[in-house]
Design a protein around this motif. Structure first.
Motif, PDB file in Angstrom:
ATOM      1  N   ARG A 167      77.000  53.497 107.815  1.00 43.18           N
ATOM      2  CA  ARG A 167      76.753  53.748 109.234  1.00 43.18           C
ATOM      3  C   ARG A 167      76.239  52.517 109.962  1.00 43.18           C
ATOM      4  O   ARG A 167      76.337  52.434 111.184  1.00 43.18           O
ATOM      5  CB  ARG A 167      75.801  54.944 109.386  1.00 43.18           C
ATOM      6  CG  ARG A 167      76.498  56.271 109.064  1.00 43.18           C
ATOM      7  CD  ARG A 167      75.605  57.473 109.219  1.00 43.18           C
ATOM      8  NE  ARG A 167      76.369  58.703 109.114  1.00 43.18           N
ATOM      9  CZ  ARG A 167      76.690  59.302 107.976  1.00 43.18           C
ATOM     10  NH1 ARG A 167      76.327  58.764 106.832  1.00 43.18           N
ATOM     11  NH2 ARG A 167      77.380  60.414 107.959  1.00 43.18           N
ATOM     12  N   ARG A 170      79.143  51.074 111.747  1.00 42.20           N
ATOM     13  CA  ARG A 170      79.503  51.800 112.964  1.00 42.20           C
ATOM     14  C   ARG A 170      78.578  51.434 114.109  1.00 42.20           C
ATOM     15  O   ARG A 170      79.008  51.229 115.239  1.00 42.20           O
ATOM     16  CB  ARG A 170      79.423  53.303 112.694  1.00 42.20           C
ATOM     17  CG  ARG A 170      79.988  54.176 113.803  1.00 42.20           C
ATOM     18  CD  ARG A 170      81.470  53.946 113.961  1.00 42.20           C
ATOM     19  NE  ARG A 170      82.078  54.875 114.884  1.00 42.20           N
ATOM     20  CZ  ARG A 170      83.345  54.823 115.265  1.00 42.20           C
ATOM     21  NH1 ARG A 170      84.117  53.884 114.790  1.00 42.20           N
ATOM     22  NH2 ARG A 170      83.830  55.700 116.115  1.00 42.20           N
ATOM     23  N   VAL A 254      71.529  57.482 109.006  1.00 43.37           N
ATOM     24  CA  VAL A 254      71.736  56.043 109.128  1.00 43.37           C
ATOM     25  C   VAL A 254      70.877  55.278 108.133  1.00 43.37           C
ATOM     26  O   VAL A 254      71.346  54.380 107.426  1.00 43.37           O
ATOM     27  CB  VAL A 254      71.455  55.574 110.567  1.00 43.37           C
ATOM     28  CG1 VAL A 254      71.529  54.049 110.653  1.00 43.37           C
ATOM     29  CG2 VAL A 254      72.455  56.199 111.531  1.00 43.37           C
TER      30      VAL A 254
END
Length: 340
Positions: A167, A170, A254
């Motif tokens: 993550r 991202r 995350v």
């Protein structure tokens, strides 16, 4: 003046009532959806937390096993073309992850990556699979490489199809480019608390259509059958609530990703990507190539986020070629038809 304001108020209330009637839709009974989207290969496994896991064990039972994990808001049906194409030589195991397909909402409402990994592990144990190839698309790709890290002795090879990465990747991508207007609208809306508060009541049909068109490069792929399948499964009793729960807890994961080291993935890895993926950019394919010690990349021109639906025969052949070269698959195999 007062009479005019009163009329305006009643008009606004009437408009609101019409809009509510237009966008509101009840869940579809699970029994009806299950009858429509199960077949003779469908089986169900009861998990420890009470979840009824839908899976299919198809193909050649004597061949190497490929376990298939679908993406967010999808189902095991997305792998149908690969099952048809590779089934003569491989044992093809697919499942609906918790909160998806005919598995649907779970009693504990846990749709974390850890819960997905646990569900895969339970099915692997149930089927007595010693080693297998693990293939995943999008969210399912993210589950796949995490599973390979936590169960390295079970996974002989990885196939990552437009897979989600750590993550942190991202977040860096979003910081670098805030324009995500071409991504599925539902994914963007579901990250907003205000939309999460109403998403369990509104009809998502047009969001489903927009999401599928955004995910596929070739418009003709998004036909009535495809739309109806994604829509009906999304409306199965409890699935909207499960989707909202899953998106509302994504941010909590995350920090957990910081504990994963892709450099520890020792399995040979095939990375397949659509050049026109609007959800996870093709740059991620090359990030995976750099992060994984033993990786090959194939990028498809004129393909979006779901290559096994847009280019089923080509992508299935690439999987077979890769596994044959690595001594995992049966090299003397004529692929079957990848038609739906």
């Amino acid at each position: 003046m007062r009479r005019g304001l009163k009329g305006l108020l009643w008009g606004l209330l009437g408009l609101f009532a019409v809009l509510c009637f237009w966008v509101f839709e009840r869940d579809f009974p699970a029994s009806g959806v299950d009858r429509q989207y199960s077949n003779e290969a469908s089986a169900f496994l009861s998990l420890a937390n009470g979840t009824r896991l839908h899976f299919r064990d198809q193909g050649n039972p004597a061949g190497p096993t490929i376990v298939l994990l679908h993406g967010s808001n999808s189902s095991l049906h997305t792998w149908g073309p690969w099952v048809n194409a590779l089934g003569d030589g491989y044992r093809m195991v697919s499942l609906d992850l918790p909160g998806h397909g005919l598995t649907g909402r779970t009693p504990d409402d846990d749709y974390s990556t850890a819960a997905f990994i646990s569900a895969v592990g339970a099915l692997v144990e149930h089927l007595n699979l010693d080693t297998f190839v693990l293939a995943g698309n999008s969210m399912g790709g993210g589950v796949s490489w995490r599973y390979a890290l936590t169960h390295p002795e079970q996974v002989s090879a990885l196939v990552l199809v437009d897979a989600s990465g750590p993550r942190q990747w991202r977040r860096a991508d979003l910081d670098a480019s805030q324009d995500r207007s071409d991504t599925p609208l539902a994914f963007r809306l579901l990250q907003s608390p205000w939309f999460q508060s109403i998403a369990g009541y509104i009809d998502p049909y047009y969001l489903v259509v927009q999401g599928l068109k955004a995910s596929h490069f070739e418009p003709s792929i998004v036909d009535d059958d495809l739309v109806n399948r994604y829509y009906n499964l999304s409306m199965r009793e409890g699935t909207r609530a499960a989707t909202i729960k899953r998106f509302s807890t994504m941010a909590d994961a995350v920090k957990a990703d910081a504990s994963y080291d892709l450099g520890q993935v020792r399995q040979p890895s095939l990375i397949l990507w659509g050049e026109h993926d609007t959800l996870i950019p093709v740059s991620y394919a090359y990030q995976f190539e750099q992060a994984l010690p033993d990786a090959e990349v194939v990028v498809y021109a004129d393909v979006g986020h779901i290559p096994m639906e847009e280019k089923p025969q080509v992508s299935a052949r690439d999987v077979h070629t890769f596994l044959c070269a690595r001594g995992i698959g049966p090299c003397a195999l004529e692929l079957g038809s990848a038609a739906w």
